[in-house]
Design an enzyme around this catalytic site. Structure first.
Site, PDB file in Angstrom:
ATOM      1  N   ASN A  67     -31.549   3.055 -11.300  1.00  0.00           N
ATOM      2  CA  ASN A  67     -32.571   4.097 -11.426  1.00  0.00           C
ATOM      3  C   ASN A  67     -32.571   4.549 -12.882  1.00  0.00           C
ATOM      4  O   ASN A  67     -31.700   5.306 -13.292  1.00  0.00           O
ATOM      5  CB  ASN A  67     -32.236   5.263 -10.476  1.00  0.00           C
ATOM      6  CG  ASN A  67     -33.140   6.458 -10.683  1.00  0.00           C
ATOM      7  OD1 ASN A  67     -34.193   6.355 -11.321  1.00  0.00           O
ATOM      8  ND2 ASN A  67     -32.753   7.600 -10.151  1.00  0.00           N
ATOM      9  N   TRP A  68     -33.557   4.079 -13.616  1.00  0.00           N
ATOM     10  CA  TRP A  68     -33.558   4.334 -15.062  1.00  0.00           C
ATOM     11  C   TRP A  68     -34.034   5.734 -15.442  1.00  0.00           C
ATOM     12  O   TRP A  68     -33.911   6.141 -16.599  1.00  0.00           O
ATOM     13  CB  TRP A  68     -34.430   3.293 -15.764  1.00  0.00           C
ATOM     14  CG  TRP A  68     -33.732   1.980 -15.939  1.00  0.00           C
ATOM     15  CD1 TRP A  68     -32.482   1.636 -15.497  1.00  0.00           C
ATOM     16  CD2 TRP A  68     -34.251   0.830 -16.613  1.00  0.00           C
ATOM     17  NE1 TRP A  68     -32.199   0.350 -15.862  1.00  0.00           N
ATOM     18  CE2 TRP A  68     -33.262  -0.166 -16.544  1.00  0.00           C
ATOM     19  CE3 TRP A  68     -35.460   0.548 -17.272  1.00  0.00           C
ATOM     20  CZ2 TRP A  68     -33.445  -1.429 -17.116  1.00  0.00           C
ATOM     21  CZ3 TRP A  68     -35.643  -0.700 -17.827  1.00  0.00           C
ATOM     22  CH2 TRP A  68     -34.636  -1.680 -17.745  1.00  0.00           C
ATOM     23  N   LYS A  69     -34.660   6.422 -14.518  1.00  0.00           N
ATOM     24  CA  LYS A  69     -35.218   7.756 -14.811  1.00  0.00           C
ATOM     25  C   LYS A  69     -36.157   7.658 -16.018  1.00  0.00           C
ATOM     26  O   LYS A  69     -36.790   6.620 -16.195  1.00  0.00           O
ATOM     27  CB  LYS A  69     -34.078   8.766 -15.021  1.00  0.00           C
ATOM     28  CG  LYS A  69     -33.050   8.655 -13.885  1.00  0.00           C
ATOM     29  CD  LYS A  69     -32.016   9.716 -13.870  1.00  0.00           C
ATOM     30  CE  LYS A  69     -31.078   9.457 -12.694  1.00  0.00           C
ATOM     31  NZ  LYS A  69     -30.069  10.471 -12.530  1.00  0.00           N
ATOM     32  N   HIS A 105     -35.454  11.957  -4.527  1.00  0.00           N
ATOM     33  CA  HIS A 105     -34.355  12.102  -5.490  1.00  0.00           C
ATOM     34  C   HIS A 105     -34.145  13.585  -5.802  1.00  0.00           C
ATOM     35  O   HIS A 105     -35.113  14.340  -5.917  1.00  0.00           O
ATOM     36  CB  HIS A 105     -34.658  11.323  -6.770  1.00  0.00           C
ATOM     37  CG  HIS A 105     -33.447  11.193  -7.636  1.00  0.00           C
ATOM     38  ND1 HIS A 105     -33.034  12.214  -8.456  1.00  0.00           N
ATOM     39  CD2 HIS A 105     -32.539  10.201  -7.768  1.00  0.00           C
ATOM     40  CE1 HIS A 105     -31.913  11.836  -9.072  1.00  0.00           C
ATOM     41  NE2 HIS A 105     -31.594  10.612  -8.681  1.00  0.00           N
ATOM     42  N   GLU A 157     -33.518  15.111  -8.433  1.00  0.00           N
ATOM     43  CA  GLU A 157     -34.204  15.622  -9.632  1.00  0.00           C
ATOM     44  C   GLU A 157     -35.665  15.962  -9.312  1.00  0.00           C
ATOM     45  O   GLU A 157     -36.222  16.913  -9.851  1.00  0.00           O
ATOM     46  CB  GLU A 157     -34.118  14.584 -10.763  1.00  0.00           C
ATOM     47  CG  GLU A 157     -32.711  14.551 -11.360  1.00  0.00           C
ATOM     48  CD  GLU A 157     -32.303  13.214 -11.946  1.00  0.00           C
ATOM     49  OE1 GLU A 157     -33.169  12.359 -12.201  1.00  0.00           O
ATOM     50  OE2 GLU A 157     -31.077  13.010 -12.131  1.00  0.00           O
ATOM     51  N   GLU A 163     -26.570  10.723  -2.179  1.00  0.00           N
ATOM     52  CA  GLU A 163     -26.281  11.098  -3.561  1.00  0.00           C
ATOM     53  C   GLU A 163     -25.856  12.563  -3.615  1.00  0.00           C
ATOM     54  O   GLU A 163     -26.714  13.461  -3.677  1.00  0.00           O
ATOM     55  CB  GLU A 163     -27.539  10.909  -4.425  1.00  0.00           C
ATOM     56  CG  GLU A 163     -28.043   9.488  -4.468  1.00  0.00           C
ATOM     57  CD  GLU A 163     -28.788   9.213  -5.775  1.00  0.00           C
ATOM     58  OE1 GLU A 163     -28.357   8.310  -6.492  1.00  0.00           O
ATOM     59  OE2 GLU A 163     -29.761   9.914  -6.084  1.00  0.00           O
ATOM     60  N   SER A 184     -22.778   8.989 -10.485  1.00  0.00           N
ATOM     61  CA  SER A 184     -21.761   8.548 -11.447  1.00  0.00           C
ATOM     62  C   SER A 184     -21.021   7.279 -11.014  1.00  0.00           C
ATOM     63  O   SER A 184     -19.830   7.130 -11.286  1.00  0.00           O
ATOM     64  CB  SER A 184     -20.770   9.682 -11.746  1.00  0.00           C
ATOM     65  OG  SER A 184     -21.463  10.771 -12.346  1.00  0.00           O
ATOM     66  N   GLY A 202     -27.588   5.383 -11.941  1.00  0.00           N
ATOM     67  CA  GLY A 202     -28.393   5.961 -13.011  1.00  0.00           C
ATOM     68  C   GLY A 202     -27.865   5.544 -14.367  1.00  0.00           C
ATOM     69  O   GLY A 202     -28.131   4.444 -14.854  1.00  0.00           O
ATOM     70  N   GLY A 203     -27.068   6.407 -14.988  1.00  0.00           N
ATOM     71  CA  GLY A 203     -26.559   6.200 -16.342  1.00  0.00           C
ATOM     72  C   GLY A 203     -26.047   4.796 -16.623  1.00  0.00           C
ATOM     73  O   GLY A 203     -26.446   4.157 -17.606  1.00  0.00           O
TER      74      GLY A 203
HETATM   75  P1  PGA Z   1     -25.998   8.686 -12.183  1.00  0.00           P
HETATM   76  O1  PGA Z   1     -27.401   8.850 -11.417  1.00  0.00           O
HETATM   77  O2  PGA Z   1     -25.467   7.304 -11.811  1.00  0.00           O
HETATM   78  O3  PGA Z   1     -26.321   8.798 -13.639  1.00  0.00           O
HETATM   79  O4  PGA Z   1     -25.102   9.759 -11.706  1.00  0.00           O
HETATM   80  C1  PGA Z   1     -27.577   8.392 -10.115  1.00  0.00           C
HETATM   81  C2  PGA Z   1     -28.951   8.770  -9.618  1.00  0.00           C
HETATM   82  O5  PGA Z   1     -29.449   9.827 -10.007  1.00  0.00           O
HETATM   83  O6  PGA Z   1     -29.576   8.039  -8.830  1.00  0.00           O
END
Ligand code: PGA
Length: 253
Positions: free
Chosen positions: A9-11, A97, A99, A167, A213, A234-235
């Site tokens: 998930n690149w956001k 998600h 966010e 998550e 994470s 994500g990251g």
């Molecule tokens: P993260 O993000 O791996 O940077 O914690 C995961 C996500 O939001 O799907």
């Protein structure tokens, strides 16, 4: 046997050129590994979906979107519909998600509508659920998860093509991962909910991913848990070295 999904998930990250470069490197990497039961998918910003699906067409990964509109079509400036995704061979779409819930005020009811629209358009939803730190500390995690599942899956039939991502919000982008045991406990709980509300067959076949994470250092232990079927990353998915390492670990797990 359930498949393992490693989803990035690149956001809101990467330029067009960086995206192209990453996806070409990923293509090369995937040509060298035995993927076995693993599916790799990348969810880039919507603007790059066309280029990404073109590259994916010749490669061993699929493409997902990070969001869709709650409407099917019409006068909604700036929005992207599920049928648009389908017409570009986008396979997955993340919905719910944390966010989007936090910054764009998305509710379980809206996520339920999006889930229905995705089902109608045959795009596979990756439905995100998870508790805040405060909720975990108050000991109400399972209550929150149940509530989210009940509202998001209200009036939804499951025929297999749905993915759930657990998550925990306190683990997203914080560097603080849930321990494999903490994650497994909730994954098992989600599967039990699916058994009670749908069937054992559905619960056994539906992939439940972990997100928060996840990185090369912890993915192996997470994937060793019986109810964790992959990661929404994500990251660590922004870095080709880290992401390839995670795929490699998953393929050997
Ligand atoms: P993260 O993000 O791996 O940077 O914690 C995961 C996500 O939001 O799907």
């Amino acid at each position: 046997m359930r498949k393992i999904i490693i989803a990035g998930n690149w956001k809101m990250n990467k330029t067009f050129q960086e995206t192209e470069e990453f996806l070409l490197e990923l293509t090369d990497f995937l040509n060298e590994v035995e993927l076995n039961n693993i599916e790799v998918t990348i969810c880039p910003p919507a603007l790059y979906l066309e280029m990404a699906t073109d590259i994916a067409f010749e490669s061993k990964f699929s493409i997902g979107s990070q969001n869709i509109s709650v409407h099917e079509f019409g006068a909604f400036t700036g929005e992207i519909s599920a049928s648009m995704l389908k017409s570009m061979d986008v396979e997955y779409c993340i919905i719910g998600h944390s966010e989007r819930r936090k910054y764009f005020n998305e509710t379980n009811e809206m996520i339920n509508t999006k889930l229905k629209i995705l089902r109608r358009n045959k795009v596979i939803p990756i439905v995100c659920i998870g508790e805040t730190l405060e909720e975990r500390e108050m000991g109400v995690t399972k209550k929150i998860i149940t509530h989210q599942l009940e509202e998001v899956f209200n009036d939804i039939e499951i025929d297999g093509n749905i993915v759930i991502a657990y998550e925990p919000i306190w683990a997203i982008g914080t560097g603080k991962t849930a321990t494999p045991q903490q994650a497994q406990e909730i994954h098992k709980f989600i599967r039990k909910w699916l058994t009670d509300n749908y069937s054992e067959r559905i619960a056994e076949n539906l992939p439940v991913l972990y997100g928060g994470s996840a990185k090369p250092q912890n993915i192996n232990d997470l994937l060793k848990q019986p109810d964790i079927d992959g990661g929404l990353i994500g990251g660590a998915s922004l870095d080709i070295e880290k992401f390839s390492e995670m795929i490699d670990i998953a393929a050997r797990n």
